[in-house]
Design a protein around this motif. Sequence first.
Motif, PDB file in Angstrom:
ATOM      1  N   SER A 240       5.398   8.901   3.327  1.00 45.34           N
ATOM      2  CA  SER A 240       5.663  10.339   3.387  1.00 45.34           C
ATOM      3  C   SER A 240       7.140  10.652   3.158  1.00 45.34           C
ATOM      4  CB  SER A 240       5.207  10.897   4.740  1.00 45.34           C
ATOM      5  OG  SER A 240       5.946  10.330   5.797  1.00 45.34           O
ATOM      6  N   ILE A 241       8.028   9.831   3.721  1.00 46.08           N
ATOM      7  CA  ILE A 241       9.469  10.031   3.504  1.00 46.08           C
ATOM      8  C   ILE A 241       9.819   9.794   2.043  1.00 46.08           C
ATOM      9  CG2 ILE A 241      11.770   9.174   4.085  1.00 46.08           C
ATOM     10  CD1 ILE A 241      10.601   8.435   6.868  1.00 46.08           C
ATOM     11  N   SER A 242       9.280   8.728   1.478  1.00 44.91           N
ATOM     12  CA  SER A 242       9.541   8.404   0.071  1.00 44.91           C
ATOM     13  C   SER A 242       9.045   9.510  -0.846  1.00 44.91           C
ATOM     14  CB  SER A 242       8.868   7.076  -0.291  1.00 44.91           C
ATOM     15  OG  SER A 242       9.318   6.020   0.517  1.00 44.91           O
ATOM     16  N   LEU A 243       7.895  10.094  -0.495  1.00 46.54           N
ATOM     17  CA  LEU A 243       7.294  11.119  -1.343  1.00 46.54           C
ATOM     18  C   LEU A 243       8.182  12.351  -1.453  1.00 46.54           C
ATOM     19  CD1 LEU A 243       4.680  11.723  -2.944  1.00 46.54           C
ATOM     20  CD2 LEU A 243       3.822  12.855  -0.889  1.00 46.54           C
TER      21      LEU A 243
ATOM     22  N   MET B  61       1.899   4.934   6.198  1.00 51.73           N
ATOM     23  CA  MET B  61       1.830   6.382   6.012  1.00 51.73           C
ATOM     24  C   MET B  61       3.182   7.052   6.224  1.00 51.73           C
ATOM     25  SD  MET B  61      -0.139   8.864   5.177  1.00 51.73           S
ATOM     26  CE  MET B  61      -1.745   8.107   5.272  1.00 51.73           C
ATOM     27  N   ILE B  62       3.911   6.659   7.263  1.00 49.16           N
ATOM     28  CA  ILE B  62       5.200   7.290   7.548  1.00 49.16           C
ATOM     29  C   ILE B  62       6.221   6.971   6.463  1.00 49.16           C
ATOM     30  CG2 ILE B  62       7.142   7.372   9.155  1.00 49.16           C
ATOM     31  CD1 ILE B  62       4.613   8.786  10.128  1.00 49.16           C
ATOM     32  N   SER B  63       6.308   5.707   6.072  1.00 49.55           N
ATOM     33  CA  SER B  63       7.279   5.335   5.034  1.00 49.55           C
ATOM     34  C   SER B  63       6.923   5.992   3.703  1.00 49.55           C
ATOM     35  CB  SER B  63       7.332   3.808   4.879  1.00 49.55           C
ATOM     36  OG  SER B  63       6.064   3.280   4.552  1.00 49.55           O
TER      37      SER B  63
ATOM     38  N   GLY C 148       2.259  17.220   7.582  1.00 47.95           N
ATOM     39  CA  GLY C 148       0.844  16.877   7.484  1.00 47.95           C
ATOM     40  C   GLY C 148       0.604  15.382   7.594  1.00 47.95           C
ATOM     41  N   TYR C 149       1.494  14.585   7.025  1.00 45.22           N
ATOM     42  CA  TYR C 149       1.356  13.127   7.103  1.00 45.22           C
ATOM     43  C   TYR C 149       1.484  12.623   8.541  1.00 45.22           C
ATOM     44  CZ  TYR C 149       1.434  12.512   2.037  1.00 45.22           C
ATOM     45  OH  TYR C 149       1.111  12.538   0.702  1.00 45.22           O
TER      46      TYR C 149
ATOM     47  N   VAL D 291       0.837  -1.205   0.000  1.00 47.18           N
ATOM     48  CA  VAL D 291       0.000   0.000   0.000  1.00 47.18           C
ATOM     49  C   VAL D 291       0.869   1.250   0.000  1.00 47.18           C
ATOM     50  CG1 VAL D 291      -1.740   1.308   1.276  1.00 47.18           C
ATOM     51  CG2 VAL D 291      -1.883  -1.189   1.196  1.00 47.18           C
ATOM     52  N   ALA D 292       1.923   1.262   0.832  1.00 45.07           N
ATOM     53  CA  ALA D 292       2.803   2.435   0.936  1.00 45.07           C
ATOM     54  C   ALA D 292       3.466   2.747  -0.398  1.00 45.07           C
ATOM     55  CB  ALA D 292       3.868   2.187   2.014  1.00 45.07           C
TER      56      ALA D 292
END
Length: 485
Positions: free
Chosen positions: A276-279, A272-274, A83-84, A45-46
């Motif tokens: 956000s960093i990747s994004l 969600m955390i992984s 925000g994430y 999903v991430a």
Amino acid sequence: MSPITITLIIGAYFLMLIGISLLTSKNDSNEDFFRAGKKSPWYVVAFGMVGASLSGVTFISVPGWIGGTEFTYLQVVIGYFFGYLIVSFVLLPLYYRLNLTSIYEYLRDRFGPTSYKTGAFFFFISRVLGASFRLFLVAIVLQQFVFDAWNVPFELTVVISILLIWLYTFKGGIKTIVWTDSLQTLFMILAVVFSIYFIAQDLGWSIGDFFASEELKNYSRVWITDDFNNRSYFLKSLIGGAFITIGMTGLDQDMMQKNLSCKNIKDAQKNMISMSISLVVVTFIFMLLGALLFIYAEKNNIGIPLMDGQAKTDLLFPQIALNSGLGIWVAVPFLLGLVAAAYSSADSALTSLTTSFCVDFIGLENKTEERQKRIRKQTHILMSVFLMIVIIIFKYVLTSNIIDSLLTVASYTYGPLLGLYSFGIFTKYQINDKWAWLVTLISIISATAIGTIPADYLGGYQVGYELLPLNGLITFIGLYLIRKK
């Protein structure tokens, strides 16, 4: 690259997506369509959500925006990260605790049916416009570089694009999308990496040479700290970026539907955390590509492509990838990345719109299982047609850069959702629910009025993405005024 070759590549890609759909949609149930049986691996999903968050807008519009804004968009992206964190530790626990299918059911339980329908309505409008922006961008690229050569009208291009999405999502829904989004994210990242490598090579540079070049320094400004009036001033961008994420991810059925398909809250938070960093990392790579595109265009005397007589920086990447003689190692990854980027967000939008309409407006849970399935499929077709109509309208009304248009519209449409959820989570007040729609309408009108005030009337101050939290604040105050005494 010829239009026929381009069409064959895109056709082969969609056959791959349809194959995935057939493998993941053997159980044609509403539970799988809406929530994937709550069995989605969080890491899948991430990875898929990176592509869905970036979309075709980032793939084309961010590189095209670098010429005018340099790297200042990175301020907004860093704001996204904060925000994430709020989405992960405030909103996700709420959704999992209530075991929601549609996140707007929270508003029904907290305030009542009017707030519930109002929240779902604003999501519906937001997601229709957001998905249409993204698909419009891909449609104009396909039109410019493929279908114009065959005198195919733009309207037919749009119909074909939506039909292809419908074919691989109509049975599997979110269960299919979790896996197709991961594949699409992979293609998108490979496309930008290949493009940077081979364009730099054509310029006679290694990647190290590119980073050390004087030309890159001309586009390297990130922080705007010297002019508070500037709409891209760093505090406005950081705050606006954080609230854009809260609205466009945390209060958006499309993005949350994937998170809610994870096995439990811990998996959803890891996702969600992984992601956000990747994004942040991946968006920065896209911005590097944008700088390289403008450097390449300047060195090779390539002008900004025109569409309907207007220069469109959004078309610079496809122009260089497909028509500048860089070869198949740039052209083919670009095509696959373009289609993957666009459809990784549009396919999930189509599914989430179907989910929201069925659950929030029709009340699907009150009907027999067989009727539920029939209504879901009919709604899926209806949403597809609706998207077609909106995208066609965009061709005649849009004039600015797509990503700027997308984020500006989000400031208006997600503001009422931000206010409703903030009031529900951070206060214990109950409201006179029947007036919730009026509060949000006044908020939209007020935000629109503020957003259109000329900078000269505000001492040179330019309203930027901080309009979203301001919109939410107006809604919050309005809800306080209609609280029950």
